[in-house]
Design a protein around this motif. Structure first.
Motif, PDB file in Angstrom:
ATOM      1  N   PRO A 100       0.825  -1.214   0.000  1.00  0.00           N
ATOM      2  CA  PRO A 100       0.000   0.000   0.000  1.00  0.00           C
ATOM      3  C   PRO A 100       0.861   1.268   0.000  1.00  0.00           C
ATOM      4  CG  PRO A 100      -0.758  -1.541   1.683  1.00  0.00           C
ATOM      5  CD  PRO A 100       0.549  -2.066   1.176  1.00  0.00           C
ATOM      6  N   ILE A 101       0.467   2.224  -0.824  1.00  0.00           N
ATOM      7  CA  ILE A 101       1.178   3.507  -0.859  1.00  0.00           C
ATOM      8  C   ILE A 101       0.208   4.620  -0.481  1.00  0.00           C
ATOM      9  CG2 ILE A 101       2.419   5.174  -2.308  1.00  0.00           C
ATOM     10  CD1 ILE A 101       3.543   2.846  -3.899  1.00  0.00           C
ATOM     11  N   SER A 102       0.668   5.470   0.438  1.00  0.00           N
ATOM     12  CA  SER A 102      -0.163   6.575   0.908  1.00  0.00           C
ATOM     13  C   SER A 102       0.114   7.821   0.094  1.00  0.00           C
ATOM     14  CB  SER A 102       0.161   6.901   2.363  1.00  0.00           C
ATOM     15  OG  SER A 102       0.059   5.754   3.145  1.00  0.00           O
ATOM     16  N   VAL A 103      -0.982   8.517  -0.232  1.00  0.00           N
ATOM     17  CA  VAL A 103      -0.862   9.772  -0.978  1.00  0.00           C
ATOM     18  C   VAL A 103      -1.439  10.889  -0.108  1.00  0.00           C
ATOM     19  CG1 VAL A 103      -1.498  10.979  -3.106  1.00  0.00           C
ATOM     20  CG2 VAL A 103      -1.104   8.504  -3.145  1.00  0.00           C
ATOM     21  N   ASN A 104      -0.768  12.020  -0.095  1.00  0.00           N
ATOM     22  CA  ASN A 104      -1.225  13.143   0.726  1.00  0.00           C
ATOM     23  C   ASN A 104      -2.379  13.884   0.077  1.00  0.00           C
ATOM     24  OD1 ASN A 104       0.750  13.558   3.108  1.00  0.00           O
ATOM     25  ND2 ASN A 104       2.072  13.098   1.346  1.00  0.00           N
ATOM     26  N   ASP A 127      -6.973   0.293 -12.623  1.00  0.00           N
ATOM     27  CA  ASP A 127      -7.418  -0.975 -12.050  1.00  0.00           C
ATOM     28  C   ASP A 127      -6.525  -1.440 -10.890  1.00  0.00           C
ATOM     29  OD1 ASP A 127      -8.979  -3.195 -11.725  1.00  0.00           O
ATOM     30  OD2 ASP A 127      -7.958  -4.368 -13.295  1.00  0.00           O
ATOM     31  N   ILE A 128      -6.422  -0.563  -9.890  1.00  0.00           N
ATOM     32  CA  ILE A 128      -5.606  -0.897  -8.711  1.00  0.00           C
ATOM     33  C   ILE A 128      -6.553  -1.300  -7.567  1.00  0.00           C
ATOM     34  CG2 ILE A 128      -3.836  -0.051  -7.103  1.00  0.00           C
ATOM     35  CD1 ILE A 128      -2.990   0.088 -10.071  1.00  0.00           C
ATOM     36  N   PRO A 129      -6.347  -2.471  -6.984  1.00  0.00           N
ATOM     37  CA  PRO A 129      -7.180  -2.845  -5.821  1.00  0.00           C
ATOM     38  C   PRO A 129      -7.070  -1.754  -4.737  1.00  0.00           C
ATOM     39  CG  PRO A 129      -5.832  -4.704  -6.521  1.00  0.00           C
ATOM     40  CD  PRO A 129      -5.344  -3.514  -7.301  1.00  0.00           C
ATOM     41  N   VAL A 130      -8.216  -1.413  -4.159  1.00  0.00           N
ATOM     42  CA  VAL A 130      -8.281  -0.214  -3.312  1.00  0.00           C
ATOM     43  C   VAL A 130      -7.368  -0.293  -2.087  1.00  0.00           C
ATOM     44  CG1 VAL A 130     -10.284  -0.914  -1.911  1.00  0.00           C
ATOM     45  CG2 VAL A 130      -9.906   1.505  -2.418  1.00  0.00           C
ATOM     46  N   GLN A 131      -7.052  -1.524  -1.634  1.00  0.00           N
ATOM     47  CA  GLN A 131      -6.213  -1.613  -0.424  1.00  0.00           C
ATOM     48  C   GLN A 131      -4.766  -1.184  -0.656  1.00  0.00           C
ATOM     49  OE1 GLN A 131      -7.725  -4.182  -1.966  1.00  0.00           O
ATOM     50  NE2 GLN A 131      -6.567  -6.082  -1.785  1.00  0.00           N
ATOM     51  N   TYR A 132      -4.392  -0.975  -1.939  1.00  0.00           N
ATOM     52  CA  TYR A 132      -3.016  -0.555  -2.209  1.00  0.00           C
ATOM     53  C   TYR A 132      -2.866   0.953  -2.326  1.00  0.00           C
ATOM     54  CZ  TYR A 132      -2.115  -5.478  -2.730  1.00  0.00           C
ATOM     55  OH  TYR A 132      -1.990  -6.812  -2.469  1.00  0.00           O
ATOM     56  N   LEU A 133      -3.959   1.673  -2.077  1.00  0.00           N
ATOM     57  CA  LEU A 133      -3.901   3.133  -2.119  1.00  0.00           C
ATOM     58  C   LEU A 133      -4.486   3.669  -0.818  1.00  0.00           C
ATOM     59  CD1 LEU A 133      -5.190   3.474  -5.758  1.00  0.00           C
ATOM     60  CD2 LEU A 133      -2.882   4.088  -4.990  1.00  0.00           C
ATOM     61  N   ARG A 134      -3.702   4.441  -0.110  1.00  0.00           N
ATOM     62  CA  ARG A 134      -4.199   5.045   1.129  1.00  0.00           C
ATOM     63  C   ARG A 134      -4.163   6.552   0.985  1.00  0.00           C
ATOM     64  NH1 ARG A 134      -0.330   1.396   4.873  1.00  0.00           N
ATOM     65  NH2 ARG A 134      -1.551  -0.518   4.854  1.00  0.00           N
ATOM     66  N   LEU A 135      -4.973   7.212   1.788  1.00  0.00           N
ATOM     67  CA  LEU A 135      -4.974   8.675   1.714  1.00  0.00           C
ATOM     68  C   LEU A 135      -4.637   9.267   3.065  1.00  0.00           C
ATOM     69  CD1 LEU A 135      -7.858   8.614  -0.703  1.00  0.00           C
ATOM     70  CD2 LEU A 135      -5.755   9.912  -1.126  1.00  0.00           C
ATOM     71  N   GLU A 136      -3.795  10.290   3.045  1.00  0.00           N
ATOM     72  CA  GLU A 136      -3.428  10.960   4.289  1.00  0.00           C
ATOM     73  C   GLU A 136      -4.115  12.308   4.353  1.00  0.00           C
ATOM     74  OE1 GLU A 136       0.729  11.208   5.161  1.00  0.00           O
ATOM     75  OE2 GLU A 136       1.020   9.038   4.913  1.00  0.00           O
ATOM     76  N   ILE A 137      -4.825  12.524   5.447  1.00  0.00           N
ATOM     77  CA  ILE A 137      -5.389  13.851   5.664  1.00  0.00           C
ATOM     78  C   ILE A 137      -4.755  14.406   6.929  1.00  0.00           C
ATOM     79  CG2 ILE A 137      -7.596  13.335   4.544  1.00  0.00           C
ATOM     80  CD1 ILE A 137      -8.795  12.943   7.334  1.00  0.00           C
ATOM     81  N   VAL A 163      -7.878   5.475   5.411  1.00  0.00           N
ATOM     82  CA  VAL A 163      -7.556   6.888   5.601  1.00  0.00           C
ATOM     83  C   VAL A 163      -6.649   7.059   6.817  1.00  0.00           C
ATOM     84  CG1 VAL A 163      -8.481   9.220   5.892  1.00  0.00           C
ATOM     85  CG2 VAL A 163      -9.788   7.503   4.609  1.00  0.00           C
ATOM     86  N   GLU A 164      -5.574   7.798   6.619  1.00  0.00           N
ATOM     87  CA  GLU A 164      -4.617   8.020   7.706  1.00  0.00           C
ATOM     88  C   GLU A 164      -4.722   9.453   8.203  1.00  0.00           C
ATOM     89  OE1 GLU A 164      -0.782   7.001   6.148  1.00  0.00           O
ATOM     90  OE2 GLU A 164      -1.474   5.033   5.487  1.00  0.00           O
TER      91      GLU A 164
END
Ligand code: C2E
Ligand code: CA
Ligand code: CA
Length: 539
Positions: A100-104, A127-137, A163-164
């Motif tokens: 998983p990679i987190s994006v700000n 087509d990326i499974p959602v668990q491999y993308l995280r969001l940072e707020i 969400v982080e």
């Protein structure tokens, strides 16, 4: 590669923004997140960079405020999100196991009502499974727009994103925000927690770490530069580390290498509560669990116990706990107060032993400990507390303990009194040269005193009395019939009998007495017998 050749001004940045997006001058670097205990990778954060052909690499701290001010940040953030999607897609296509990679997300993205739909569109496109993308707020996103952030959070969760909460601990309102916002991961920045790491007392760090444990949410410590910091975080149950200690933000190719090299593992909460506990309810002041805790369970406390340092920290107590300990304090004062300071010498070892037993058995264990408490109203008080302890959570070398307490001082003092009386009683007999016994009329049973047993070899219970004493020669044959007759008289209700009898083969003169005891109806019940050595002149 991040050496600054020159900082760009607002006009210069704005002048080449479109080109920068189009030609990939704005790109991502990746900083791995590592489990400090296992060395495995748990994720990574994508960080934005802007490399200008002439000025060189620009850092986000300098250009992000400019993009935010010019309402362009959402475009840059979407660009990074897409960059990460492309990277993940490339890896997936090559059969590489991704992480998983987190994006700000800027707080301005939150005000952009289409933002979640835009990223969702990109995720689907690649087509990326959602668990491999995280969001940072960030925490600051919540300030001034609680409804806005709640809505975005719901949208993200609806689509399945993790969400982080970034930079947790930077604002004074942190604790309230955590309670209200349903985030999945918390990122603690060491920079906000500087100062006395490992220092005792209510440091911000430990209270924040405690708080995050209560929520049963995974915690990533960010900006970790030293082994000391990492070890400290680990000792509090927070194993996930993102910082220069392990890796600086890496260019894509280098990151890819690390991702392939290292084993991966998922994020898990810092504190593992026992399965029967629902963490959310357990810590919610308005839940039924809390109601029960406060009102029905007797004196109870929840505290953390570090098995290495032996340090204990109270997280919660109920009103009855305060009462049982007889302390002139409210619940709030007790939290942060070391109630174990009051132990008598060597009593703390008993308590530690109980905790260790509870850890080993996973069951309820008990101890009784004496303590001296001092209160303003009553002065010093010596009390005995019975504790039943059970482990309800575990994080690294820290355990969460649920303890029920009972003040058993009165009970203990009574026991002590009885024991002391017994000793005094025995001593008095020793000194007075008295033999004493109790004769039960209905059963003809005799119960001798300790001295009778010791000196005359009698068992604790003699049946068919007085025959065995006559047979043994304690009462000589010439007094046997008289003595048998006494017991008949007692049965008939004669209140007292006494005479001098030469006892044993040595015919030592004793003053032998009987006193009758009647039951509530006036019937003979038993007789108390005694034999006192006759001193000179009494005969
Ligand atoms: P952040 O999100 O808190 O990112 C972590 C920052 O800490 C990064 O700075 C990272 O390089 C830095 N860092 C990591 N480990 C250590 C360490 O051990 N010690 C120290 N002193 N610093 C460490 P960076 O890359 O300069 O980013 C700064 C901030 O810019 C970020 O803080 C974030 O708020 C913002 N940012 C970065 N990329 C993006 C992005 O794509 N979109 C948005 N909206 N903001 C971004
Ligand atoms: Ca971040
Ligand atoms: Ca951060």
């Amino acid at each position: 590669m991040e050496d600054l050749q020159g900082k760009m001004g607002e006009a210069e940045l704005m002048g080449c923004f479109e080109d920068a997006l189009q030609f990939g001058h704005i790109f991502a670097v990746y900083q791995p997140q590592i489990n400090h205990s296992t060395g495995r990778m748990v994720g990574a954060e994508a960080l934005m960079r802007w490399r200008h052909p002439i000025y060189g690499v620009q850092m986000p701290g300098d250009f992000i405020p400019v993009l935010e001010k010019n309402n362009l940040i959402y475009r840059a953030d979407l660009h990074i999100f897409e960059t990460v999607c492309k990277f993940q897609r490339k890896c997936l296509d090559q059969g590489i196991s991704i992480i998983p990679i987190s994006v700000n997300m800027s707080r301005y993205d939150i005000y952009n009502t289409n933002y979640v739909e835009e990223i969702e569109g990109l995720r689907k496109k690649y087509d990326i499974p959602v668990q491999y993308l995280r969001l940072e707020i960030t925490e600051s996103s919540a300030i001034g727009g609680r409804e806005m952030i709640t809505r975005v959070l719901r949208q993200l969760h609806d689509h399945g994103y993790t969400v982080e909460m970034d930079d947790f601990g930077s604002g004074y309102s942190s604790l309230n925000i955590l309670k209200d916002l349903d985030v999945d991961v918390i990122k603690l920045d060491m920079a906000f927690l500087s100062g006395d790491i490992g220092g005792r007392g209510g440091t911000i760090l430990s209270s924040i770490v405690q708080m995050t444990k209560w929520l049963n949410t995974p915690v990533i410590a960010e900006g970790v530069e030293t082994m000391e910091q990492a070890d400290y975080m680990k000792s509090t149950g927070c194993n996930y580390i993102q910082g220069y200690l392990y890796y600086r933000p890496l260019p894509e190719e280098e990151f890819l290498e690390k991702m392939v090299q290292l084993d991966h593992e998922p994020l898990t909460p810092a504190m593992n509560l026992v399965k029967t506990l629902d963490a959310g309810k357990f810590w919610d002041p308005n839940s039924m669990e809390t109601l029960i805790f406060n009102n029905f369970v007797g004196g109870a406390a929840i505290f953390t116990y570090n098995i290495d340092t032996k340090q204990k920290k109270i997280l919660r107590v109920n009103r009855k706990y305060v009462k049982e300990l007889g302390m002139n304090m409210n619940e709030h004062d007790i939290i942060g107060h070391d109630t174990w300071n009051h132990f008598d010498a060597e009593e703390d070892q008993k308590y530690e032993d109980m905790l260790r037993r509870a850890i080993e058995s996973g069951d309820e264990e008990m101890s009784e400990t004496w303590r001296t408490v001092v209160s303003d109203c009553c002065g010093e008080d010596h009390i005995c507390i019975r504790t039943y302890a059970r482990i309800i959570g575990e994080a690294g070398n820290e355990y969460l303990v649920y303890a029920m307490v009972q003040n058993v001082t009165a009970e203990k003092k009574r026991d002590q009194q009885v024991a002391e009386d017994e000793i005094r009683f025995k001593a008095a007999f020793e000194q007075a040269n008295i033999y004493a016994w109790e004769y039960t009329i209905a059963t003809k049973e005799m119960r001798p005193c300790f001295r009778c047993m010791r000196d005359l070899g009698l068992p604790p219970l003699v049946r068919n009395y007085p025959e065995p004493a006559i047979e043994a020669g304690i009462f000589p044959p010439d007094y046997a019939d008289m003595y048998r007759d006494w017991h008949k008289k007692l049965e008939e209700g004669v209140e007292s009998l006494e005479t001098i009898i030469p006892l044993t083969v040595g015919r030592v003169p004793f003053h032998v007495r009987y006193t009758l005891v009647k039951d509530e109806n006036g019937h003979p019940l038993k007789a108390l017998g005694s034999a006192t050595l006759v001193v000179d002149g009494e005969a």
